[in-house]
Write an enzyme that holds these catalytic residues in place. Structure first.
Site, PDB file in Angstrom:
ATOM      1  CG  ASN A 104      -1.878  -1.202   1.190  1.00 13.50           C
ATOM      2  OD1 ASN A 104      -2.086  -1.804   0.134  1.00 13.50           O
ATOM      3  ND2 ASN A 104      -2.426  -1.556   2.346  1.00 13.50           N
ATOM      4  CG  HIS A 114       3.968  -1.741  -4.640  1.00 14.96           C
ATOM      5  ND1 HIS A 114       2.793  -2.424  -4.794  1.00 14.96           N
ATOM      6  CD2 HIS A 114       4.947  -2.631  -4.946  1.00 14.96           C
ATOM      7  CE1 HIS A 114       3.038  -3.663  -5.196  1.00 14.96           C
ATOM      8  NE2 HIS A 114       4.337  -3.819  -5.274  1.00 14.96           N
ATOM      9  CB  CYS A 149      12.697  14.663 -10.287  1.00 18.78           C
ATOM     10  SG  CYS A 149      14.169  13.818  -9.741  1.00 18.78           S
ATOM     11  CB  CYS A 179      17.318  17.450 -11.974  1.00 16.73           C
ATOM     12  SG  CYS A 179      15.789  16.492 -11.910  1.00 16.73           S
ATOM     13  N   GLY A 200      -5.240  -9.030   3.109  1.00 13.87           N
ATOM     14  CA  GLY A 200      -5.856  -8.093   2.175  1.00 13.87           C
ATOM     15  C   GLY A 200      -5.113  -7.889   0.889  1.00 13.87           C
ATOM     16  CB  THR A 201      -2.342  -8.853  -0.845  1.00 13.86           C
ATOM     17  OG1 THR A 201      -1.805  -8.721  -2.186  1.00 13.86           O
ATOM     18  CG2 THR A 201      -1.776 -10.113  -0.203  1.00 13.86           C
TER      19      THR A 201
HETATM   20  N1  APR Z   1     -10.109  -7.239   4.698  1.00 11.21           N
HETATM   21  C1  APR Z   1      -9.192  -8.062   4.118  1.00 11.21           C
HETATM   22  N2  APR Z   1      -9.077  -8.215   2.776  1.00 11.21           N
HETATM   23  C2  APR Z   1      -9.924  -7.511   1.992  1.00 11.21           C
HETATM   24  C3  APR Z   1     -10.918  -6.641   2.516  1.00 11.21           C
HETATM   25  C4  APR Z   1     -10.978  -6.519   3.927  1.00 11.21           C
HETATM   26  N3  APR Z   1     -11.889  -5.723   4.512  1.00 11.21           N
HETATM   27  N4  APR Z   1     -11.596  -6.083   1.467  1.00 11.21           N
HETATM   28  C5  APR Z   1     -11.054  -6.590   0.334  1.00 11.21           C
HETATM   29  N5  APR Z   1     -10.054  -7.454   0.647  1.00 11.21           N
HETATM   30  C6  APR Z   1      -9.191  -8.209  -0.264  1.00 11.21           C
HETATM   31  C7  APR Z   1      -9.819  -8.580  -1.587  1.00 11.21           C
HETATM   32  O1  APR Z   1     -10.495  -9.822  -1.487  1.00 11.21           O
HETATM   33  C8  APR Z   1      -8.569  -8.701  -2.487  1.00 11.21           C
HETATM   34  O2  APR Z   1      -8.077 -10.036  -2.479  1.00 11.21           O
HETATM   35  O3  APR Z   1      -8.116  -7.363  -0.586  1.00 11.21           O
HETATM   36  C9  APR Z   1      -7.543  -7.785  -1.824  1.00 11.21           C
HETATM   37  C10 APR Z   1      -7.216  -6.560  -2.637  1.00 11.21           C
HETATM   38  O4  APR Z   1      -6.605  -6.987  -3.821  1.00 11.21           O
HETATM   39  P1  APR Z   1      -6.061  -5.906  -4.899  1.00 11.21           P
HETATM   40  O5  APR Z   1      -7.104  -4.885  -5.172  1.00 11.21           O
HETATM   41  O6  APR Z   1      -5.478  -6.707  -6.013  1.00 11.21           O
HETATM   42  O7  APR Z   1      -4.907  -5.129  -4.103  1.00 11.21           O
HETATM   43  P2  APR Z   1      -3.429  -5.628  -3.844  1.00 11.21           P
HETATM   44  O8  APR Z   1      -3.377  -7.100  -3.636  1.00 11.21           O
HETATM   45  O9  APR Z   1      -2.900  -4.766  -2.761  1.00 11.21           O
HETATM   46  O10 APR Z   1      -2.697  -5.255  -5.227  1.00 11.21           O
HETATM   47  C11 APR Z   1      -1.299  -5.424  -5.229  1.00 11.21           C
HETATM   48  O11 APR Z   1      -1.164  -4.446  -7.415  1.00 11.21           O
HETATM   49  O12 APR Z   1      -2.603  -3.002  -8.342  1.00 11.21           O
HETATM   50  C12 APR Z   1      -1.263  -3.135  -7.975  1.00 11.21           C
HETATM   51  O13 APR Z   1       0.389  -1.708  -7.092  1.00 11.21           O
HETATM   52  C13 APR Z   1      -0.915  -2.131  -6.908  1.00 11.21           C
HETATM   53  O14 APR Z   1      -0.102  -2.485  -4.647  1.00 11.21           O
HETATM   54  C14 APR Z   1      -1.045  -2.933  -5.628  1.00 11.21           C
HETATM   55  C15 APR Z   1      -0.693  -4.336  -6.077  1.00 11.21           C
END
Ligand code: APR
Length: 244
Positions: A101, A118, A126, A148, A185-186
């Site tokens: 995040n 990230h 810049c 620069c 949450g990813t």
């Molecule tokens: N608690 C836990 N998980 C949750 C919640 C919650 N309240 N709400 C949503 N999620 C989960 C979703 O199910 C999903 O699997 O969070 C995840 C979010 O996934 P993405 O939107 O793909 O985000 P992320 O995994 O952080 O993306 C990774 O990809 O888009 C690029 O650079 C960007 O840092 C990002 C990277």
């Protein structure tokens, strides 16, 4: 929600590594990355905005998108899940929070050991990432670096760009040493972050996934908590406090 077996594992751990994604900020009202294009941006593909090529082709569109996300963050506060992670850090001799995040909410909530894979939306630099800009005036379009002359840009990692070397090296090193690795949450769709849990498993870690929806890593997890992080993380910390 939290099994005794999971509590036992958390109690005996010395090194805990956490990987967070956009889901941990969802309950703070920050759209997950792929949902971020609601409203004003619904007709744009994030991968077409978050690339060096997109910025060079249309600097003002990309600058304005990030400026709108920065403005949105001004009204956002950490949720209970962020605060639970800050409390969790206090419990362990070795605790590392690796985040994808860019919203600074972990630091605002009190976590000290944050590894930003990230970058950070609140920082501006810049184009060649040589100089960080403390202030800028974008009333006449995309501002330039006062040192620069290159165009300024958000200090975040765009698709196709390398991650900060020290951040990713540290992330892999601490993941390898983890007793417990918690992915929160990813979607585990973006590399190299998505390889960190696997790296931790190879190092002998217990792997816990917190996500209401399954991901490509769910079947590798020793414990799956399919709940919102803002609900389950405070429960986890409360259960650990009961057994101090
Ligand atoms: N608690 C836990 N998980 C949750 C919640 C919650 N309240 N709400 C949503 N999620 C989960 C979703 O199910 C999903 O699997 O969070 C995840 C979010 O996934 P993405 O939107 O793909 O985000 P992320 O995994 O952080 O993306 C990774 O990809 O888009 C690029 O650079 C960007 O840092 C990002 C990277």
């Amino acid at each position: 929600m939290i099994s005794d077996e999971l509590i036992q594992v958390m109690q005996t751990a010395q090194t805990v590594v956490v990987l967070t994604g956009a889901g941990v900020s969802a309950e703070s009202g920050v759209p997950t990355f792929r949902d971020a294009l609601t409203g004003l941006w619904e007709n744009f593909d994030p991968a077409q905005l978050a690339t060096p090529e997109a910025f060079q082709a249309n600097p003002k569109l990309v600058w304005d998108w990030y400026a709108s996300r920065r403005e949105m963050l001004a009204d956002v506060t950490p949720n209970a899940g962020h605060y639970a992670l800050a409390e969790l850090e206090q419990r362990y001799p070795y605790f590392y929070l690796i985040t994808q995040n860019v919203d600074s909410l972990h630091q605002v909530a009190g976590n000290k050991s944050v590894i930003e894979l990230h970058g950070n939306l609140q920082r501006v630099c810049c184009f060649n990432k040589l100089h960080v800009a403390e202030n800028w005036d974008d009333s006449d379009g995309v501002p330039n670096c006062q040192q620069c002359g290159a165009m300024l840009r958000p200090d975040v990692v765009w698709f196709g760009e390398m991650l900060p070397e020290d951040a990713i090296d540290t992330a892999f090193a601490v993941s390898k040493s983890a007793d417990v690795f918690i992915s929160i949450g990813t979607s585990a769709e973006v590399q190299p972050a998505a390889s960190l849990p696997v790296h931790a498993l190879r190092g002998g870690a217990t792997f816990i996934e917190i996500n209401p929806h399954p991901t490509m890593l769910t079947n590798r997890a020793d414990f799956v908590l399919p709940y919102p992080s803002g609900e389950v993380l405070p429960e986890l910390v409360a259960a650990l406090n009961l057994r101090r």
